[in-house]
Design an enzyme around this catalytic site. Structure first.
Site, PDB file in Angstrom:
ATOM      1  N   SER A   1      40.641 -14.476  -2.381  1.00 36.95           N
ATOM      2  CA  SER A   1      39.633 -13.736  -1.624  1.00 36.95           C
ATOM      3  C   SER A   1      38.306 -13.625  -2.357  1.00 36.95           C
ATOM      4  CB  SER A   1      40.150 -12.324  -1.341  1.00 36.95           C
ATOM      5  OG  SER A   1      40.300 -11.613  -2.571  1.00 36.95           O
TER       6      SER A   1
ATOM      7  N   CYS B   1      46.756  -8.155  10.699  1.00 34.07           N
ATOM      8  CA  CYS B   1      46.171  -9.311  10.004  1.00 34.07           C
ATOM      9  C   CYS B   1      47.186  -9.945   9.059  1.00 34.07           C
ATOM     10  CB  CYS B   1      44.925  -8.892   9.227  1.00 34.07           C
ATOM     11  SG  CYS B   1      44.137 -10.247   8.315  1.00 34.07           S
TER      12      CYS B   1
ATOM     13  N   GLY C   1      47.381 -11.814  -3.715  1.00 28.94           N
ATOM     14  CA  GLY C   1      47.170 -10.789  -4.727  1.00 28.94           C
ATOM     15  C   GLY C   1      47.621  -9.411  -4.289  1.00 28.94           C
TER      16      GLY C   1
ATOM     17  N   CYS D   1      38.463  -5.198   6.966  1.00 22.23           N
ATOM     18  CA  CYS D   1      37.837  -6.411   6.425  1.00 22.23           C
ATOM     19  C   CYS D   1      36.614  -6.887   7.200  1.00 22.23           C
ATOM     20  CB  CYS D   1      38.869  -7.526   6.341  1.00 22.23           C
ATOM     21  SG  CYS D   1      39.800  -7.817   7.849  1.00 22.23           S
TER      22      CYS D   1
END
Length: 357
Positions: free
Chosen positions: A10, A99, A123, A195
């Site tokens: 990311s 998501c 992660g 997000c």
């Protein structure tokens, strides 16, 4: 080279260290940067460009390839459309849960398999354990960073292809590993919030997609005290942005959203953080999903969370039928919110949960 693992990178320190650790263990690591949102990619709130730069810089130091893939169409169809439907219906959804189930561990997983990956890694702060042929989802070693709540809708098939390399580490250790390895994002601030909204004002964002439908704001006894701008723009337990004032430092004077009557377009507000209408001893939830393989027994004791940033609460699973569950709590829960997830645990094991109705 070991088996190929595609790591979702990311641009943050957690996914970068996940890739680094797997590379050190001998896996053939490929980084993959997901772009899930592009409606307003050029404004001050969107960090996608910088995140891609950070991911590429980390991949360069680690010595792995980085691919960028656009899942914006899938995200809009599978996550954002549901997000808007839920808000329009007066509920408060958690898009991160959806998501994970639909994008990060489905669209991304499918793409990684096409790249020849044996597994994917992220992660996320969570752990996995094989228990008698079932894969259990466990809390992270760092309780303050545990993300199992957001992963509770994953299936056994998804878990069988997933790795969480930093789940056994504390955040401070992750940053130390990144610093010692020379990763340029070792001190990067953690991302917060939804997000695709980023740091922008939430009400302003929602107003782009949902019309305002003003209505009455009333007290529990039916007294009108103001006007709301539309039920979609409020959530249970909300204090700021109601527009009714209240003296700071006077607990009884602060106003809170307690109930939304969608049929009549009425918003009920109460004074006091611990008003009885804000406290619930039971809830019902729909679309139950059991991540650790198999539904628990009815009338069994568990712990549960009704929102992410919350301590565990003792409870009993009192009913389960056709994907619906009822949960009774030992102590009243504050601001139980339709649309959010209730997630059940047995000690460190995340069992699964449902969407509060």
């Amino acid at each position: 080279m070991g088996e190929r693992v595609v790591v979702g990178m990311s641009g943050g320190v957690d996914s970068s260290v996940a890739a680094l650790l797997l590379k050190r263990e001998g896996y053939e690591v490929v980084g993959l940067f997901m772009k899930n949102w592009e409606d307003d990619d050029d404004d001050e709130y969107c960090s996608t460009r910088q995140d891609l730069i950070d991911a590429a810089a980390a991949a360069d130091v680690i010595g792995i390839e980085l691919e960028a893939v656009n899942f914006a169409a899938e995200y809009r169809d599978r996550v954002f459309a549901d997000f808007l439907r839920e808000y329009a219906a007066g509920r408060t959804p958690n898009p991160d849960v959806l998501c994970n189930a639909e994008i990060k561990f489905k669209a991304f997983l499918e793409h990684a398999m096409r790249l020849g990956a044996a597994r994917i890694a992220t992660g996320h702060y969570a752990q996995l354990r094989n228990a008698g042929g079932k894969i259990e989802l466990l809390r992270a070693a760092d309780g303050s960073k545990d993300q199992s709540y957001f992963l509770h809708r994953l299936s056994q098939q998804q878990l069988s292809r997933v790795m969480f390399p930093v789940g056994h580490l504390r955040k401070t250790e992750v940053r130390r590993i990144a610093l010692e390895a020379g990763l340029p994002n070792h001190a990067k601030k953690d991302s917060t919030g939804i997000c695709f909204i980023g740091e922008r004002p939430f009400r302003e964002f929602l107003n782009r997609y949902l019309p305002r439908q003003p209505g009455s704001m009333v007290t529990p006894d039916g007294k009108t005290v103001g006007e709301h701008i539309g039920l979609a723009f409020y959530t249970i337990g909300q204090r700021k942005g109601i527009g009714l004032g209240g003296k700071k430092g006077s607990p009884g004077d602060a106003w809170y959203v307690a109930h939304k009557d969608v049929a009549k377009n009425i918003l009920t507000v109460v004074q006091g953080h611990d008003h009885p209408l804000l406290m619930k001893t039971s809830l019902s939830a729909l679309d139950a999903s059991w991540v650790s393989g198999g539904a628990p027994s009815v009338k069994t004791r568990h712990n549960a969370k009704t929102r992410y940033r919350q301590a565990d609460s003792s409870c009993t699973l009192s009913r389960m039928a056709n994907g619906e569950i009822d949960v009774d709590f030992d102590q009243p829960q504050w601001a139980v919110t339709p649309g959010q997830s209730v997630v059940l645990y047995d000690a460190e094991v995340c069992l699964g949960g449902g969407i509060i109705s």
